[in-house]
Design an enzyme around this catalytic site. Structure first.
Site, PDB file in Angstrom:
ATOM      1  N   LYS A 104      51.596  62.140  11.125  1.00 17.73           N
ATOM      2  CA  LYS A 104      52.417  62.391  12.182  1.00 17.73           C
ATOM      3  C   LYS A 104      52.020  63.617  12.917  1.00 17.73           C
ATOM      4  CE  LYS A 104      55.030  65.470  10.233  1.00 17.73           C
ATOM      5  NZ  LYS A 104      56.130  66.331   9.558  1.00 17.73           N
ATOM      6  N   THR A 105      51.339  64.457  12.277  1.00 18.82           N
ATOM      7  CA  THR A 105      50.884  65.499  13.177  1.00 18.82           C
ATOM      8  C   THR A 105      49.727  65.053  14.488  1.00 18.82           C
ATOM      9  OG1 THR A 105      50.850  66.900  11.026  1.00 18.82           O
ATOM     10  CG2 THR A 105      50.036  68.029  12.819  1.00 18.82           C
ATOM     11  N   ASP A 130      60.243  68.770  14.845  1.00 15.69           N
ATOM     12  CA  ASP A 130      59.501  68.321  13.564  1.00 15.69           C
ATOM     13  C   ASP A 130      60.364  68.569  12.379  1.00 15.69           C
ATOM     14  OD1 ASP A 130      57.712  67.316  12.148  1.00 15.69           O
ATOM     15  OD2 ASP A 130      56.312  68.962  12.086  1.00 15.69           O
ATOM     16  N   GLU A 131      60.262  67.499  11.298  1.00 18.75           N
ATOM     17  CA  GLU A 131      61.136  67.749  10.147  1.00 18.75           C
ATOM     18  C   GLU A 131      62.747  67.560  10.437  1.00 18.75           C
ATOM     19  OE1 GLU A 131      59.435  67.341   7.625  1.00 18.75           O
ATOM     20  OE2 GLU A 131      57.619  68.756   7.447  1.00 18.75           O
ATOM     21  N   GLN A 143      62.287  62.499   2.718  1.00 19.36           N
ATOM     22  CA  GLN A 143      61.694  63.873   2.390  1.00 19.36           C
ATOM     23  C   GLN A 143      62.882  65.069   2.849  1.00 19.36           C
ATOM     24  OE1 GLN A 143      57.399  64.227   3.027  1.00 19.36           O
ATOM     25  NE2 GLN A 143      57.397  62.508   4.166  1.00 19.36           N
ATOM     26  N   ARG A 152      52.136  63.538  -1.947  1.00 21.41           N
ATOM     27  CA  ARG A 152      51.306  64.351  -1.999  1.00 21.41           C
ATOM     28  C   ARG A 152      49.849  63.798  -2.280  1.00 21.41           C
ATOM     29  NH1 ARG A 152      53.185  65.807   1.875  1.00 21.41           N
ATOM     30  NH2 ARG A 152      54.631  64.106   1.320  1.00 21.41           N
TER      31      ARG A 152
END
Length: 765
Positions: free
Chosen positions: A42-43, A227-228, A258, A606
């Site tokens: 994503k980043t 973002d998020e 998430q 994670r």
DNA sequence: AAAAAGTGGCTTTTT
DNA sequence: GCCACTTTTT
């Protein structure tokens, strides 16, 4: 530029990207929804897209706005973009929602109730103010817990409702009283020239309702990225809507699976409904996972499939990293043993791979303690994220209160704090006098000056207060004359705070001095960045736990919330027990449970190579020995995830396919209601005493030892008992002994109660 | 008014 | 078990 698409093999910004990633990077105009699964790069996509806008579309960095939730994420984003573009990216607005709003309010703040030189109140300040408010309204703190009231108020603020607007809703009498407190609390904040965290969003959103302001910023920010997005609340949502209304170049990135901040007002519907908000939106799914092995990903998928609140028609995550290791689960007899077992596994791992990065994740901060103890016993260094925060330590807060009062003389909360730190003979009486002397619209220091001139103070208080007042008069000059760190040093000296710690000459005082020195270097660092006092203060109160994660740490302990966005080759998730994870307070509602499940999903995803889960049959919670039940999430894992069936209590327990015939455990948490789910678990628990524990079981076999076995008449945990008043129930725990012997009993008709043995009339049942 | 000793209450998760 | 808050002692 428009025309033939650039050749992906030659364009550096598209190198090594898969098709949907490339599509996302090249999408410039119009609304864009990127559903970015865990570990899907994503980043990389976000930063390259911004770089693409600048390099290929010729967009000026100053017209790009990117919002994140943590400062760390913002910094990382800015750095990575800078590395990709040839022009300075400093003019890009990349910040957290809260920093963005602070920046706006400091520019436009004369239009809000608090002006532009406000302080930002942290939760401790809020609580302190709320207590005053409740006292003034004569609302007993027993019924109106300051924290609880603040939570309710925060909910209103997150929905952009001021007291008058909130009043229009149908509310119970208790909440109506809280609204009175809300009203007075806002007035108090105004008098202090203070904003709490929620006000930053709320006031900025109000500001943007003004067509002129909205046009100004809406014109300026031609490209907006959030973002998020799944974690945005109503206020943030509206803020974004205002800003994007002009150009519609809004790119939101998120993953509904998430979304773990519902308790803070985040509304998962924001992302679920994005395509309704912007029917012309393009939707791109990033499903290729570059982080985890297949078994880990499969486990995550199976778990999250039990949720109903999900984006429709979304594909499943894929990975090319191979099957990888099976997830393992360890059931320990007791909390301490669980921690020791985890430490042992880490040591074994270290032996083979000394550089391995490991994370131990848990649901709540208190769970770190036993881990820390076990790690210390083995001299294993670790990095703890969160918990007692640096800026919340007493001595640091004391020092900050001086700085805040210098920065904003209206801050009565800070005044109260520093006026008697170090002790200057000012108790509640003197403080009351001072506050009474504050003129209308004046500052506490003015009140103090008036009192002194009138000769109302005597003795020590008089002498000390004179010096105290003078300190702040001189501070104005000091503030101009020297830098931030110079000012901090000056305050430490002149206030006598440092001296008083040195005089104490205890180990504790030494530690405090060290902390103050650390604070001093933080100030020096901010000074070198060219920050002014108010900016420095903003920065430290808006600093988040997640900002202090050091990715270089070899062993990190943190909550799952803190771990979001991070990855580790080796991940341990401890405390896989009912009431711990899922948390006791979250399991009552279906939404709460789904959020817990998303949290588990975040935890699983994670892990890059190895995921290890653990639980304990018994543990001390809040001082009493409690029996635990297996987390319902364990059952949602794929059948092969647990390498071998385990015994928990007297049941044979295996994930995936329920348990052996006749057991109360069956599959399918997704289907049944919460009530039946609870009933199932409860009946599982109740069966425990009926069947004698098998012996020779390597894991211990016995469900529990009696919590405090000394009294022959005592009931062990797990015993079925009957009470005259409450009927039948099961003993969960006991505490105290003799006269004070008290049982915690879960009654069949619902509810846990603590009952003293000598009054309860309890009998075996 | 400040330090020491005792009591109760309760813990998610955080910008 | 810990911490915040209250009561008691100096």
């Amino acid at each position: 530029m428009p025309g033939a698409p650039p050749d992906p093999s030659t364009h550096p910004l598209l190198r090594n990207l898969n098709a949907p990633q490339r599509e996302a990077v090249c999408h410039a105009h119009g609304p864009l929804l990127i559903l970015a699964g865990a570990g899907s790069g994503k980043t990389t996509v976000i930063t390259r897209r911004i770089a693409w806008l600048i390099e290929e579309e010729g967009v000026h960095p100053g017209s790009i706005l990117a919002m994140t939730f943590t400062n760390k994420a913002a910094e990382e984003m800015r750095e990575r973009v800078q590395r990709l573009v040839s022009v300075p990216a400093a003019q890009m607005w990349v910040s957290t929602f809260h920093s963005f709003c602070t920046r706006i309010l400091r520019r436009e703040g004369e239009r809000t109730p608090v002006g532009r030189d406000f302080v930002i109140f942290d939760p401790a300040d809020q609580k302190s103010l709320m207590k005053q408010v409740l006292a003034e309204l004569k609302l007993p703190e027993k019924q109106f817990h300051p924290k609880k009231a603040l939570e309710v108020i925060s909910d209103f603020k997150n929905r952009c409702l001021l007291p008058e607007e909130a009043r229009e809703e149908a509310l119970d009498p208790w909440t109506r009283k809280v609204l009175d407190a809300y009203d007075l609390y806002q007035k108090g904040l105004k008098n202090h020239r203070a904003c709490d965290f929620d006000d930053l969003l709320l006031y900025t959103e109000r500001l943007f309702r003004d067509p002129v302001v909205q046009a100004q910023y809406g014109e300026r920010f031609k490209f907006i990225l959030v973002d998020e997005y799944q974690d945005t609340n109503r206020a943030q949502y509206l803020l974004v809507q205002h800003l994007a209304r002009r150009h519609h170049n809004l790119c939101v990135v998120g993953d509904e699976d998430q979304s773990i901040y519902g308790w803070r007002g985040a509304d998962i519907r924001n992302i679920l409904d994005f395509q309704q908000d912007f029917p012309e939106a393009v939707r791109i799914e990033l499903l290729q996972n570059y982080r985890s092995t297949k078994k880990i990903l499969d486990a995550a998928s199976e778990v999250i499939a039990n949720n109903s609140q999900r984006v429709e028609g979304k594909g499943a995550l894929k990975t090319d990293l191979g099957d990888g290791e099976t997830i393992t689960f360890k059931l320990a007899d007791e909390g301490r043993l669980e921690a020791e077992w985890v430490v042992q596994r880490i040591q074994e791992l270290r032996y083979r791979e000394p550089e391995a990065k490991v994370a131990v994740l848990y649901r709540a901060n208190w769970q770190s303690r036993q881990m820390e103890e076990a790690l210390r016993a083995q001299n294993l260094p670790y990095r703890l994220v969160g918990g007692v925060k640096f800026y919340e330590r007493q001595e640091v807060k004391d020092l900050i209160s001086y700085l805040r009062l210098i920065s904003n003389p209206f801050d009565l909360v800070s005044f109260r704090r520093c006026v008697n730190a170090p002790t200057r003979g000012v108790g509640p009486t003197t403080l009351g006098k001072i506050e009474g002397a504050i003129p209308e619209g004046g500052t506490p220091l003015e009140g103090l000056a008036i009192l002194l001139r009138a000769g109302e103070l005597k003795g020590r208080a008089q002498r000390e207060m004179g010096k105290f007042l003078e300190l702040f008069h001189r501070a104005a000059a000091e503030r101009e004359g020297q830098g931030l760190s110079g000012l901090v040093k000056w305050v430490l000296q002149e206030s006598g705070y440092l001296q008083s710690l040195e005089d104490e000459a205890t180990l504790e005082a030494e530690g405090r001095i060290r902390n103050l020195e650390e604070f001093l270097s933080a100030a020096a660092e901010s000074e070198s960045l060219g920050l002014r006092l108010s900016e420095f203060l903003d920065r430290i109160t808006l600093a988040a736990d997640a900002d202090q994660v050091e990715e270089s740490a070899h062993l990190s302990l943190m909550t799952i919330h803190c771990a979001k966005g991070l990855e580790f080759p080796f991940v341990f998730v401890i405390g896989m027990e009912e009431d711990v994870f899922p948390n006791r307070n979250a399991r009552e509602t279906p939404e709460g449970l789904e959020e817990e499940r998303r949290l588990f999903y975040v935890a699983i995803t994670r892990a890059q190579r190895r995921l290890t889960l653990s639980a304990a049959r018994r543990r001390r919670i809040m001082g009493t020995e409690m029996l635990s039940m297996p987390s319902r999430f364990l059952r949602e894992l794929p059948a092969e995830a647990l390498t071998a069936p385990i015994r928990w209590g007297t049941e044979l327990y295996q994930s995936g396919e329920g348990v052996r015939p006749g057991s109360s455990f069956t599959r399918g948490a997704g289907g049944g209601s919460v009530a039946t789910e609870l009933q199932r678990i409860r009946s599982f628990f109740d069966r425990v005493k009926e069947v004698p524990a098998p012996s020779g079981e390597p894991d211990g076999g016995r469900f529990s030892e009696p919590a405090e076995a000394k009294d022959p008449a005592a009931f062990e945990a797990g015993t079925r008992v009957k009470s005259a008043r409450f009927g039948a129930g099961t003993v969960l725990a006991s505490s105290g002994r003799g006269e004070g012997l008290t049982y915690t009993i879960r009654f069949d008709q619902g509810g846990d109660r603590r009952i003293m043995a000598r009054f309860g009339g309890l009998e075996r049942f």
